[in-house]
Design an enzyme around this catalytic site. Structure first.
Site, PDB file in Angstrom:
ATOM      1  CB  SER A 575      80.340 -92.101 -47.932  1.00 24.05           C
ATOM      2  OG  SER A 575      81.551 -92.748 -47.647  1.00 24.05           O
ATOM      3  CG  HIS A 690      84.146 -88.876 -45.563  1.00 24.98           C
ATOM      4  ND1 HIS A 690      83.946 -88.931 -46.929  1.00 24.98           N
ATOM      5  CD2 HIS A 690      83.385 -89.865 -45.037  1.00 24.98           C
ATOM      6  CE1 HIS A 690      83.106 -89.916 -47.215  1.00 24.98           C
ATOM      7  NE2 HIS A 690      82.754 -90.492 -46.084  1.00 24.98           N
TER       8      HIS A 690
END
Length: 717
Positions: A575, A690
């Protein structure tokens, strides 16, 4: 180049003719925009070609099968702690294993949960539900009706996306409530929903054209009564399209108070907070950098991230950044209008303020106490705070272990029971249950040792960054290792969004890396929250390079100490940490022989145009503003890949279903490496979102791929 097989070779050749292979990528021409189309046939064909190159290579490694089996054993182990969530006085848990790949939502009594063999009752079998409905459902949580605790809003994701479908569920009959019978059903959207009362929701979502922000979140808040269609919901608040989002927050306390707040997030870190009385919304005069953590005795519990001074009737009270403050909405509205003097009855009052090397992490509010996790030099403690009117605040500690990460879990909807965990790099997680009004805690569950740690040791060390700042880092290694530069070492960091990297027990790192002779380092670089708001703000926007310099300083210290050498040093981040990896690769390719770039941001010139990138302008700056673009493009990894540079073999990985950090970042970075004829490995999981790994089997494969790659790069030769 592989991309030619997915798109028009003629069109791409025309574009690429303007991009010299020996230069950094032009800021005005992007030859790989086609890869931003997430599920276009061309993009998916490109992904398949990349996966078909990477998967056979890594899965054929003789270590892969064993690593995957070890990972699955950990991820699907029945010895894992079944983490509890209170719904009323009942304990719920969501559980996945090899039998229940998607998972089951189940419940038991508190007494049964505390026993060695809890008697679980399945409430929702997600595997059965997905099979019956022919949907790729991934569990995203439940929000149950307060007071009665009989109905819950169940959030289900298609493949792991942040966007969810929400359906009302009856805990008594263990069935979804049909809309024809008044059940709430909300179609897929990124949405924030609260129970306003037993038959009314207050929520924000995509209501149709013109109701979502540039970041892809709703900015219109409405109320929805049972039996109403979405088109009949009543608007009560509207932000702006340029905001990050607007969201409701309904707070209740043991005294029967209810406060409804409406938050307009003008950027990722700044909020305007409004008090809604059922008729109109009135802005509260509190800091914009603030987190509302709960309600106790009618007072809001605020964690402020900037200094705050309240002036009222010629008196003033100041609170430092990073502190906890309690204040009533009534005081705030009167103080704003200069109608009240500051008194000594703890309204407002400071509950807790951190020292210079401390930070307040999590905060929870029970019926009679405020609980706060406090870190001192990245070592956790837990305190219970009591408001005592004119006598101020008293504090008492709850038991933890030394040199630990502490995490608050669920607390009872009624009373002061709270679950929390303590753990260390080499100390398996312990789940404790405490009455927050007391000073003791019962260890109700303990994770067994999932890797052999008897020959391992943890050190906390420090490196000096480019500007002279001391950067702490943890180092886990064998007791008998030699400082000869030969130790395969993995360096992990994050460095953003005020999030801290803590000394947690990670059995995957332990089993798949440490137990096999690897060393593991965690750098507490600026941009994180390890030392409060100032540590985060030191690496914001124009100062972003500081976070990267901090990371390089830790790597250089490991090399200078001969703990490792570039040949055996690997970098890992995901991320925002994936952005860190891209910068590590482009700015200091000399430091590493392996870089795992997971779920990354990499094209920082276009990040605001890829969902949900616009929400992060408060962290990185806005590339649409020339002055800010100038310092962003200095480090943006996609634009700074150059021909003629010896880059380490990178492993780049993302998820097709990631609707938080767009997979286009990873795809385009890999495609640019292809342009430059730089060897790399790329893998894109088609599910998982994610968070990655929609189920234990997929997640086991994910980690086996990681550690097979790291073993090849850092342990071989």
């Amino acid at each position: 180049m592989i991309l030619f097989r997915a798109c028009s070779a003629i069109a791409l050749a025309a574009i690429l003719s303007s991009v010299p292979a020996g230069a950094a990528l032009s800021q005005t021409v992007d030859p790989h925009l086609a890869l931003e189309a997430v599920e276009s046939p061309e993009s998916l064909a490109w992904v398949k070609a990349q996966n078909d190159k990477t998967l056979p290579l890594l899965s054929a490694d003789p270590r892969f099968a064993g690593l995957q089996a070890d990972a699955l054993k950990i991820l699907a182990s029945k010895d894992r702690i079944a983490m509890p969530t209170f719904v009323g006085k009942t304990v719920f848990n969501f559980w996945q294993d090899q039998t229940h790949v998607r998972g089951v939502w189940r419940r038991t009594s508190l007494e049964s949960y505390k026993s060695a063999d809890p008697q679980w009752e399945t409430v929702i079998d997600l595997d059965a539900l997905a099979a019956a409905e022919g949907r790729n459902w991934i569990w995203k949580g439940a929000d149950c009706r307060p007071e009665t605790h009989d109905r819950c809003l169940i959030s289900l994701s298609n493949g792991g996306k942040d966007a969810v479908t929400v359906r009302e569920f009856d805990l008594t009959t263990k069935s979804f409530i049909d809309p024809a019978a008044g059940g709430f059903v909300l179609p897929e959207s990124k949405q924030t929903i609260e129970w306003l009362d037993a038959d009314t929701l207050i929520l924000t979502r995509d209501w149709g054209p013109g109701t979502t922000t540039d970041s892809g979140y709703g900015f219109v808040i409405k109320t929805l009564k049972r039996g109403q269609a979405l088109s009949e919901a009543v608007e009560i608040f509207r932000g702006q399209k340029s905001d990050v989002s607007a969201r409701p927050n309904v707070l209740r306390d043991a005294a029967g108070n209810r406060v409804v707040l409406l938050t307009r997030a003008t950027d990722f870190f700044h909020d305007e907070t409004y008090l809604w009385d059922g008729q109109r919304a009135e802005r509260l005069p509190i800091p914009q950098k603030v987190g509302v953590r709960g309600l106790i005795g009618g007072k809001l519990v605020l964690k402020i991230e900037e200094p705050w001074t309240i002036d009222s009737n010629a008196s003033a009270k100041s609170f430092p950044a990073g502190s906890l403050v309690a204040v009533s909405p009534g005081f705030l509205t009167k103080a704003r209008d200069k109608e009240i003097a500051i008194s000594n009855d703890c309204d407002p009052c400071q509950l807790l303020a951190p020292g210079p090397r401390q930070s307040i992490d999590q905060v929870a509010v029970t019926d009679h106490r405020v609980l706060a996790v406090v870190y001192d030099n990245v070592r956790g403690s837990l305190v219970s705070l009591r408001l005592r009117g004119e006598f101020g605040v008293t504090s008492q500690p709850l038991p933890v272990i030394d040199n630990a990460a502490v995490s608050l879990g669920s607390h009872a909807d009624e009373g002061d029971d709270v679950f929390y965990t303590v753990e260390g790099f080499l100390t398996p997680t312990q789940l404790k249950l405490a009455d927050a009004t007391g000073t003791t805690a019962q260890t109700v569950k303990a994770l067994p040792a999932l890797f052999d740690a008897k020959n391992l040791v943890v050190e906390q060390k420090s490196a000096t960054s480019k500007d002279g700042t001391a950067i702490p880092y943890f180092l886990v290694h064998r007791k008998d290792w030699k400082l000869n530069g030969q130790n395969p070492t993995l360096l992990h960091a994050y460095g953003g969004f005020n999030l801290s990297k803590l000394p947690v027990y990670d059995p995957l790192v332990g089993k798949l890396w440490l137990e096999r002779g690897g060393a593991y380092a965690v750098a507490n670089i600026r941009g994180g929250g390890e030392f409060g708001p100032a540590w985060h703000e030191a690496a914001l926007k124009a100062n972003r390079q500081r976070a990267y310099d901090d990371y390089f300083a830790v790597a250089e210290k490991l090399i200078a100490d001969k703990a490792t050498a570039p040949r055996h040093l690997g970098a890992y981040g995901r991320s925002n940490g994936g952005l860190l990896m891209g910068v590590a690769m482009t700015e200091r390719p000399d430091l590493w022989n392996a870089v795992v770039v997971e779920s990354p941001l990499l094209d920082m010139i276009r990040y605001t145009q890829l969902p949900a990138g616009a929400s992060w302008i408060g962290e990185y700056g806005d590339p649409a503003i020339p002055a800010e673009r100038a310092w962003i493009e200095k480090y943006s990894p996609y634009q700074n890949l150059k021909a003629g540079v010896k880059y380490p073999l990178a492993y780049i990985t993302t998820s097709t279903k990631d609707d938080r950090v767009h997979p286009g970042h990873a795809r385009k970075f890999a495609a640019r490496l292809d342009d430059l004829k730089v060897d790399h490995l790329y893998f894109e999981n088609t599910d998982g979102g994610h968070a990655n790994g929609a189920d234990p089997k997929a997640n086991a494969r994910r980690w086996a791929l990681h550690y097979t790659y790291l073993s090849r790069q850092l342990m071989d030769h």
